[in-house]
Design an enzyme around this catalytic site. Structure first.
Site, PDB file in Angstrom:
ATOM      1  N   ASP A 151       0.826  -1.211   0.000  1.00 48.80           N
ATOM      2  CA  ASP A 151       0.000   0.000   0.000  1.00 48.80           C
ATOM      3  C   ASP A 151       0.860   1.262   0.000  1.00 48.80           C
ATOM      4  O   ASP A 151       0.553   2.241  -0.695  1.00 48.80           O
ATOM      5  CB  ASP A 151      -0.911   0.027   1.233  1.00 48.80           C
ATOM      6  CG  ASP A 151      -2.141  -0.852   1.092  1.00 48.80           C
ATOM      7  OD1 ASP A 151      -2.473  -1.252  -0.037  1.00 48.80           O
ATOM      8  OD2 ASP A 151      -2.781  -1.133   2.124  1.00 48.80           O
ATOM      9  N   HIS A 163      -3.269   5.090   4.500  1.00 46.52           N
ATOM     10  CA  HIS A 163      -3.361   5.835   3.242  1.00 46.52           C
ATOM     11  C   HIS A 163      -3.310   7.337   3.501  1.00 46.52           C
ATOM     12  O   HIS A 163      -2.681   8.091   2.753  1.00 46.52           O
ATOM     13  CB  HIS A 163      -4.645   5.467   2.506  1.00 46.52           C
ATOM     14  CG  HIS A 163      -4.704   4.034   2.089  1.00 46.52           C
ATOM     15  ND1 HIS A 163      -3.805   3.478   1.213  1.00 46.52           N
ATOM     16  CD2 HIS A 163      -5.556   3.030   2.444  1.00 46.52           C
ATOM     17  CE1 HIS A 163      -4.093   2.203   1.033  1.00 46.52           C
ATOM     18  NE2 HIS A 163      -5.152   1.907   1.770  1.00 46.52           N
TER      19      HIS A 163
END
Length: 288
Positions: free
Chosen positions: A240, A263
């Site tokens: 990620d 994120h």
């Protein structure tokens, strides 16, 4: 070192892990200095394209979403972005007929396979790198992500979950060429206790054992085939991170340390880097 694109288009079908909607996605070659661009083919507006850049990130809840000035968006871009980074692709146009990138098996591996099937093409422009010149840090509560100057990329990432199935895991990574074999197939994960709430909010509508590691209330992994790695969770968090950092538009040359990243934190680091012109410069391979 030259820029790279695909040799030919390559396509796939799949469902979105959050929207539950089935979409077709095609990765196409692009000209030098194009970067990565998403095009919503289901929308007829002339402004149906979105640059996969940090400044277009509009939502970071459970995934990374990018939007343009017309509020046209594509969500869950991080896994395909990580695959493009891992394969060294600088320029590509990604056409998609829906709002969310297919989750595939929950990792980047299917996208890596697609790119390998399409092949790579060297282009007549030098690859550009984002070289970090001074320490930059993004924090949120006890979470932290820091980049410091270095002549090569190195990432030291730690995750820490209040779950016996995950716990505290650490991974140090420094070779981009090993991404496809060691990181790309690490899958996304979630807790069954969160399922009903997320689905009531219109999220996790496409979740299944085929695309997500599921952890139950007893801290057990429910997937019949178990884990691909004992530390698959931190490997996926690293995946990620690579996908999110590639919205910088370039490979980052820096030593990076992360603790409990997300994120939101990944994007915040890029925002901080680019808000300070003295923190970075763009260089070619010979200038690193």
């Amino acid at each position: 070192m030259q820029q790279i694109t695909l040799s030919k288009p390559v396509s796939c079908y799949g469902i979105g892990v959050h929207s539950g909607k089935r979409t077709q996605l095609t990765i196409e070659p692009a000209k030098e200095n194009t970067g990565i661009i998403f095009i919503r083919t289901d929308i007829s507006s002339e402004n149906n394209y979105i640059e996969a850049k940090y400044f277009n990130v509009s939502d970071t809840l459970l995934s990374t979403t990018i939007s343009n000035s017309n509020k046209i968006q594509v969500s869950t871009i991080e896994h395909i972005m990580a695959a493009l980074w891992g394969c060294g692709i600088d320029n590509a146009v990604i056409k998609i007929d829906g709002p969310e990138v297919p989750i595939m098996d929950g990792s980047s591996k299917p996208f890596v396979f697609m790119i390998e099937c399409a092949g790579k093409k060297l282009q007549n422009a030098p690859k550009k790198y984002l070289k970090i010149l001074k320490e930059v840090t993004a924090t949120h509560k006890d979470c932290e992500l820091t980049c410091t100057p270095s002549d090569h990329m190195k990432i030291d990432l730690t995750i820490d979950f209040n779950s016996k199935a995950i716990g505290r895991q650490n991974l140090v990574f420094s070779k981009q060429e090993s991404f496809n074999n060691n990181i790309a197939d690490a899958r996304t994960f979630g807790f069954t206790k969160d399922g009903d709430y997320l689905q009531s909010k219109g999220l996790a509508l496409g979740v299944s054992f085929e695309n997500t590691i599921a952890i139950d209330d007893q801290d057990k992994v429910l997937n019949p085939d178990g884990l691909r790695y004992q530390d698959e969770f931190v490997r996926h968090k690293l995946l990620d991170l690579f996908g999110d950092l590639y919205t910088s538009g370039n490979n980052i040359v820096s030593s990076i340390n992360g603790y409990k990243t997300s994120h939101a934190l990944n994007n915040e680091l890029l925002q901080r880097i680019f808000s300070d012109n003295t923190s970075h410069k763009f260089v070619t391979a010979s200038e690193i």
